[in-house]
Design an enzyme around this catalytic site. Structure first.
Site, PDB file in Angstrom:
ATOM      1  CB  VAL A 141      38.114  26.519   4.303  1.00 30.88           C
ATOM      2  CG1 VAL A 141      37.141  25.563   4.997  1.00 30.88           C
ATOM      3  CG2 VAL A 141      38.753  25.854   3.096  1.00 30.88           C
ATOM      4  CB  THR A 169      22.095  20.939   0.817  1.00 34.36           C
ATOM      5  OG1 THR A 169      22.680  22.209   1.098  1.00 34.36           O
ATOM      6  CG2 THR A 169      21.906  20.170   2.112  1.00 34.36           C
ATOM      7  CB  SER A 170      25.803  22.158  -3.633  1.00 35.90           C
ATOM      8  OG  SER A 170      25.898  22.784  -4.902  1.00 35.90           O
ATOM      9  N   GLY A 195      26.808  20.493   4.607  1.00 36.74           N
ATOM     10  CA  GLY A 195      25.694  19.555   4.573  1.00 36.74           C
ATOM     11  C   GLY A 195      25.559  18.809   3.265  1.00 36.74           C
ATOM     12  NE  ARG A 208      15.452  16.284  -5.073  1.00 41.84           N
ATOM     13  CZ  ARG A 208      16.667  16.736  -5.369  1.00 41.84           C
ATOM     14  NH1 ARG A 208      16.900  17.308  -6.528  1.00 41.84           N
ATOM     15  NH2 ARG A 208      17.655  16.612  -4.511  1.00 41.84           N
ATOM     16  CE1 TYR A 242      14.004  26.888  -4.957  1.00 36.23           C
ATOM     17  CE2 TYR A 242      12.195  25.483  -5.685  1.00 36.23           C
ATOM     18  CZ  TYR A 242      13.454  25.627  -5.119  1.00 36.23           C
ATOM     19  OH  TYR A 242      14.165  24.520  -4.723  1.00 36.23           O
ATOM     20  CG  PHE A 260      31.053  17.959   1.979  1.00 37.02           C
ATOM     21  CD1 PHE A 260      30.747  17.673   0.661  1.00 37.02           C
ATOM     22  CD2 PHE A 260      30.267  17.408   2.977  1.00 37.02           C
ATOM     23  CE1 PHE A 260      29.670  16.850   0.340  1.00 37.02           C
ATOM     24  CE2 PHE A 260      29.200  16.590   2.673  1.00 37.02           C
ATOM     25  CZ  PHE A 260      28.893  16.305   1.351  1.00 37.02           C
TER      26      PHE A 260
END
Length: 539
Positions: free
Chosen positions: A272, A139-140, A137, A401, A458, A135
């Site tokens: 990792v 942000t996935s 940030g 969001r 995008y 883990f």
């Protein structure tokens, strides 16, 4: 700040402690005129509303890990576990608002303080058959950090936030070594003290980490000038269930396949990442911004293709389609919009598409040639103001969001890429698939990255949220879009968001069954018991 598990996420996106972006009444009325009525949603659920199962981490494993990192760096309180229970996708955020939906929760959060401690903790987890989710940030947006157990008795989140050092800078070779937990703003701050920049600025810049960039093959907004993140990586240090693995000794090598590129993009399934050696660039002396309007999406894509194939791309090159441009014009204000539309119409631009450009450093010759090409192709100059406005607000999307969710809007993004000859087909397919599932959504799109042979697309999707089945609503729409992308291999399932769990079902269609077997073989070689990030990448 609300007393909720989302406070950490909301605050991390917001600079200087400011409130999250909000929608004005006027903006909300305009949005509803485009997508239809929405039903306001309850805010993020408080901790007490979310059931957190008791930790299943074996006591012997917990004691052994605590002996390595210190008892204070093994976190088992519900709040601490919930804060690292997933990423920042629409569904992740929605589940935090709907406790009944269920949130996969790690059994503990472990904060190692060095690469050696990461390896030692991993050794303990192998011994006790405990899953490990790296883990950074958080942000996935594709389920890449979901605390999925994958059949293991327990799963821990290995939070690398304490691996936050600039290890070394080589000013002669223009390289640096950063620990994996360094966040992007901190990396830029530390490198700038030595006169360098990494130049990697994705939308997740405010909280994403160096290790996360490498693990997901990240692409930044200035990748046309600085390259994608895999282009920047010169070496890696990883902890694996088989021991430490170090890669990269020279700027180029013919010593077999480049195993750095196997580790980059492996999403924590092969090791990792604890340290990343990167190529750095001298800080640019200047930045030059331009914005133009071009008539029509297809024509605009053709102009960007010419820039790419003639070596004239700006460091940042971003083309918005008609719908995304319309939203940007609307947010600029009614009178400005009407004046600008009249101006563009007088210059033959009836379907404006905004093209934002930014050049870093000494690039006058390239910039002048690019502007001549664009103007000869019908581009209408809009000064630098729209480009600077985009720059000021480029990290605001994730914050806004929250406001859209409060208003009852389903809002999510997806991205892909393909060759220039297929770009129009891919664009149409994705939009058709989304409309088939969602009715009349607002679908915005931009070219975020361009190459000599193709470009990325995008998409941002907004539609009224289904109050009865909001999770299923987006799952069906995303599946339809993924199937449209994968059919006939017209595009990649991910240009820079990675695979995670969400895209794993579509990976084989892209790389073939043999390609998947190669990944499985690599996984078995370094992680024979499957403790590393269960369920990600190869499922």
């Amino acid at each position: 700040m609300t007393d909720s598990i989302d406070h950490r996420l909301r605050g991390a996106w917001t600079p200087d402690g400011a409130d999250a972006s909000h929608l004005t009444a006027k903006e909300l009325r305009w949005l509803r005129s485009r997508i239809g009525d929405t039903t306001p949603n309850d805010p993020v659920a408080p901790d007490s509303a979310i059931a957190t199962p008791p930790s299943q981490l074996p006591e012997r494993a917990q004691s052994a890990i605590a002996a390595i990192v210190g008892a204070g760096n093994v976190l088992e309180e519900p709040r601490e576990r919930l804060e690292r229970s997933g990423g920042l996708s629409y569904l992740d955020l929605l589940r935090r608002r709907q406790p009944a939906a269920g949130i996969p929760t790690p059994d503990a959060v472990v904060l190692p303080g060095s690469p050696q401690q990461v390896q030692q903790v991993l050794d303990v987890c192998v011994e006790h058959d405990v899953g490990v989710v790296p883990f950074g940030g958080g942000t996935s947006v594709v389920g890449g950090v979901t605390a999925f157990k994958g059949g293991k008795k327990a799963v821990i989140v290995l939070d690398l936030e304490r691996l936050n050092r600039l290890v070394s800078v080589d000013p002669i070779s223009h390289t640096a070594v950063l620990q994996a937990g360094v966040r992007a703003p901190d990396a830029e701050r530390m490198l700038s003290a030595h006169g360098f920049t990494l130049g990697h600025v994705p939308q997740s810049f405010e909280r994403a980490t160096i290790g996360g960039f490498a693990a997901t093959r990240s692409a930044g907004q200035a990748s046309s000038g600085y390259g994608r993140f895999e282009d920047m990586v010169t070496g890696l240090r990883l902890a694996t269930p088989r021991g430490e693995w170090e890669l990269g000794v020279a700027p180029a090598s013919a010593a077999g396949p480049d195993l750095r590129q196997l580790a980059i993009g492996s999403e924590g399934t092969l090791g990792v990442i604890t340290e990343v050696a990167v190529r750095v660039r001298p800080l640019p002396d200047t930045e030059h911004f331009e914005a133009l309007a071009v008539d029509g999406w297809e024509h605009g894509c053709g102009l960007v293709r010419q820039l790419a194939q003639q070596g004239l791309l700006a460091d940042i090159t971003r083309l918005s389609d008609v719908d995304e441009t319309a939203v940007q014009l609307q947010l600029a204000g009614t009178w400005k919009t009407s004046v600008l539309r009249r101006y563009l119409g007088a210059h033959g631009v009836d379907e404006p598409c905004l093209l934002v450009l930014s050049w870093h450093g000494e690039s006058d010759d390239r910039r002048k040639k690019a502007m001549r090409l664009l103007r000869s192709g019908g581009g209408v100059w809009l000064t630098s103001a729209p480009a600077r406005a985009w720059l000021r607000g480029r990290f605001g999307g994730p914050r806004q969001r929250d406001a859209l969710l409060d208003a009852g809007v389903c809002v999510e993004t997806l991205e892909t890429a393909t060759h220039w000859s297929k770009l129009g087909t891919l664009y149409d397919r994705v939009r058709t698939a989304l409309r088939r599932e969602l009715g009349h959504p607002l679908i915005m799109c931009h070219v975020s990255h361009a190459y000599e042979t193709g470009a990325s697309l995008y998409f941002t999707v907004l539609t009224p949220r289904d109050p009865e089945d909001p999770i299923g609503q987006w799952e069906r729409a995303k599946a339809a879009a993924c199937e449209a992308i994968s059919a006939d291999r017209v595009g990649t399932i991910s240009h820079h968001h990675a695979v995670g769990m969400d895209h794993a079902p579509y990976l084989t269609a892209e790389i073939g069954e043999l390609g998947r077997e190669v990944l499985v073989a690599a996984k078995r070689a370094v992680d024979p018991t499957g403790v590393l990030n269960p369920g990600k990448l190869i499922g």
